[in-house]
Design an enzyme around this catalytic site. Structure first.
Site, PDB file in Angstrom:
ATOM      1  CG  PHE A 142      -1.985   0.963   1.308  1.00 43.44           C
ATOM      2  CD1 PHE A 142      -3.293   0.554   1.053  1.00 43.44           C
ATOM      3  CD2 PHE A 142      -1.742   2.291   1.616  1.00 43.44           C
ATOM      4  CE1 PHE A 142      -4.342   1.464   1.118  1.00 43.44           C
ATOM      5  CE2 PHE A 142      -2.779   3.206   1.668  1.00 43.44           C
ATOM      6  CZ  PHE A 142      -4.086   2.791   1.428  1.00 43.44           C
ATOM      7  CB  VAL A 143       2.946   2.970  -1.821  1.00 45.50           C
ATOM      8  CG1 VAL A 143       2.716   2.724  -3.289  1.00 45.50           C
ATOM      9  CG2 VAL A 143       3.957   4.074  -1.629  1.00 45.50           C
ATOM     10  CB  ILE A 144      -0.295   7.632  -0.502  1.00 47.22           C
ATOM     11  CG1 ILE A 144      -1.565   6.822  -0.188  1.00 47.22           C
ATOM     12  CG2 ILE A 144      -0.638   9.054  -0.965  1.00 47.22           C
ATOM     13  CD1 ILE A 144      -2.568   6.721  -1.305  1.00 47.22           C
TER      14      ILE A 144
ATOM     15  CD  GLN B 290       3.682   9.891   1.922  1.00 46.98           C
ATOM     16  OE1 GLN B 290       4.282  10.496   2.801  1.00 46.98           O
ATOM     17  NE2 GLN B 290       4.183   8.824   1.325  1.00 46.98           N
ATOM     18  CG  HIS B 291       0.886  13.774   6.013  1.00 47.85           C
ATOM     19  ND1 HIS B 291       0.590  13.278   7.256  1.00 47.85           N
ATOM     20  CD2 HIS B 291       2.117  13.307   5.715  1.00 47.85           C
ATOM     21  CE1 HIS B 291       1.605  12.576   7.697  1.00 47.85           C
ATOM     22  NE2 HIS B 291       2.546  12.558   6.769  1.00 47.85           N
TER      23      HIS B 291
ATOM     24  N   GLY C 149      -5.335  12.797   3.352  1.00 48.71           N
ATOM     25  CA  GLY C 149      -6.483  11.898   3.476  1.00 48.71           C
ATOM     26  C   GLY C 149      -6.629  10.903   2.325  1.00 48.71           C
TER      27      GLY C 149
ATOM     28  N   GLY D 291      -4.654   8.274   1.601  1.00 43.37           N
ATOM     29  CA  GLY D 291      -4.436   6.907   2.093  1.00 43.37           C
ATOM     30  C   GLY D 291      -5.725   6.380   2.724  1.00 43.37           C
ATOM     31  CB  SER D 292      -8.141   7.953   5.045  1.00 40.29           C
ATOM     32  OG  SER D 292      -7.229   8.160   6.087  1.00 40.29           O
TER      33      SER D 292
ATOM     34  CD  GLU E 151       2.127  -9.875   3.160  1.00 40.62           C
ATOM     35  OE1 GLU E 151       1.343  -9.817   2.193  1.00 40.62           O
ATOM     36  OE2 GLU E 151       3.300 -10.231   3.060  1.00 40.62           O
TER      37      GLU E 151
END
Ligand SMILES: CC(=O)SCCNC(=O)CCNC(=O)[C@H](O)C(C)(C)COP(=O)(O)OP(=O)(O)OC[C@H]1O[C@@H](n2cnc3c(N)ncnc32)[C@H](O)[C@@H]1OP(=O)(O)O
Length: 425
Positions: A241-243, A248-249, A251, A253-254, A276
């Site tokens: 999982f990568v943003i 980033q920061h 929202g 990723g959410s 995982e």
């Protein structure tokens, strides 16, 4: 010696390149160029150093949507004895498709073409909006959801793909480098394992042209492994999982995590979503989002706490811990009703340990500090879970040490829950 040694995390400079016509709509502070990796040890070795160059820049650029690559390596001097010089290009070529561009002019031409032609691969499964950073949407805030047709709205879309999706393997070969660069102990997955699924997040921007053109720009992605789950279900395991740092920061990723969870909920064959070996930042993201989801789930909360909905979607709390006077006590107790919990866990498709942690957070949030019986029941519930989870270690201690260790773990778990609870307020 030092002048010939470069820090590979600093030397490797990444950019997401947009065509000039797509840059016109960007806000003043909106930049997707010149960010750096967090890790390069899988590529350049444990020390993350590159030896033999002065003022080394490893300039790796990606077209913002198609991720077509360009690599240029610049330096002011190389060490005279050529045998000890690190082969930067040769080393990187083991990790990226070798059909990357080597001349800037050709790459920028391709960026122009891709900007018009690139469309996400697979199926769109989720979308959301944010106020454009460039907009005069003062007061709307970057994390505010806007209607898709609001002129200040930027749409983000999540697309689902598999190895069978046409051209996706090639696309994945261009994006997988981000796993090595941003996930500790991340590694490439095998294309021979057919079952992998992917969700890719894109920013969709509208050009100021007539007719208006929509363009797509890569934000991040997640790879998911479906496991067979007896007798006729599938358990999805979120694996990578990568943003990317410029996004980033904010929202995203959410939102990407929520899209995967909603996807799992929507598929009757999927029994649960697991993760995982999550990194700490991802664990927090997951806890925050799962907890918010449960808090907003009016039926679950009403049954759990013996609360009633006021009809406006907000849960109104009845006096807790005085169930005798105000009616039925909620099923979350404490202690929580195990059969009821398991029923909800299956319905919500959350993995066992995670669900029980979330339930403990919810109970902690609702504990009446004056109700000692409830506090004791809660402590026992958490300790019972911790005992099972740490059984192998605890069973080797004598009883006194075991009780001390359990109490110590309980206190640190409680503190950690409070930290997560504070994050969502
Ligand atoms: C299973 C695995 O793969 S584990 C590995 C996970 N991946 C990685 O570690 C790779 C590198 N890191 C990343 O890709 C990202 O940083 C992630 C995935 C961990 C998080 O993605 P983000 O898009 O930054 O998440 P999101 O924005 O939703 O939340 C992150 C933080 O931003 C804050 N935030 C959310 N929205 C906003 C906003 N609008 N403005 C400012 N801050 C915000 C959150 O509160 C959170 O704060 P915290 O870090 O103090 O807890």
């Amino acid at each position: 010696m030092a002048q010939w040694t470069a820090d590979s995390n600093e030397a490797l400079t990444l950019s997401l390149v947009r065509a000039p016509k797509d840059k016109e709509v960007l806000g003043e502070n909106e930049t997707y160029e010149e960010f750096h990796p967090t890790f390069t040890y899988p590529i350049f070795g444990e020390d993350e150093k590159i030896y033999g160059y002065n003022d080394l820049v490893v300039d790796l650029r990606f077209a913002s949507g198609s991720l077509t690559q360009f690599l240029d390596i610049r330096h002011s001097a190389t060490l005279a004895s050529s045998s000890t010089i690190d082969d930067v290009r040769g080393t990187l070529e083991k990790f990226i498709p070798t059909n990357y561009y080597k001349t800037e002019e050709a790459f920028l031409g391709r960026v122009e073409e891709d900007a018009d032609a690139f469309r996400p691969l697979g199926q769109k499964i989720y979308s959301y909006t944010r106020a454009a950073p460039s907009s005069a949407a003062k007061g709307k805030g970057v994390a505010t959801a806007l209607a898709e047709d609001d002129k200040d709205a930027v749409v983000f879309e999540v697309w689902h793909a598999t190895w069978k999706t046409p051209e996706f393997k090639e696309y994945h070969r261009r994006m997988q480098l981000f796993i090595l660069l941003y996930i500790e102990a991340g590694s490439y997955i095998s294309e021979d394992e057919e079952v992998w699924e992917f969700v890719v997040l894109f920013q969709k921007r509208k050009r100021r042209t007539t007719p208006m053109t929509e363009t797509y720009h890569f934000v991040g992605y997640s790879s998911i492994y479906p496991f067979y789950c007896f007798p006729d279900k599938i358990r999805l395991r979120l694996s990578q999982f990568v943003i990317l740092p410029p996004y980033q920061h904010q929202g995203h990723g959410s939102a990407l995590y929520t899209s995967i969870y909603q996807y799992a909920l929507s598929q009757p064959t999927i029994s649960e979503l697991t993760v995982e070996d999550p990194a700490e930042a991802f664990e927090d993201l997951r806890d925050r989002n799962d907890l918010k989801m449960l808090l907003e789930h009016t039926t679950f909360m009403a049954e759990g706490f013996g609360e009633s909905s006021n009809g406006g979607g907000r849960v109104e709390r009845r006096k807790m811990g005085r169930a005798g006077k105000t009616g039925t006590k909620g099923r979350l107790g404490p202690p929580a009703d195990k059969a009821w919990l398991e029923n909800w866990r299956r319905q919500l498709k959350i993995a066992g340990r995670q669900f029980h942690r979330l339930v403990e957070m919810l109970i902690q949030m609702h504990l009446d500090p004056t109700d000692l019986r409830a506090a004791r029941a809660y402590r026992l519930q958490v300790k019972e879970r911790l005992y099972r989870f740490n059984y192998e270690v605890l069973v080797q201690l004598d009883e006194k040490e075991r009780l001390e260790k359990l109490e110590e773990t309980f206190q640190s778990v409680r503190e950690d829950y409070q930290r997560i609870i504070n994050m969502i307020h």
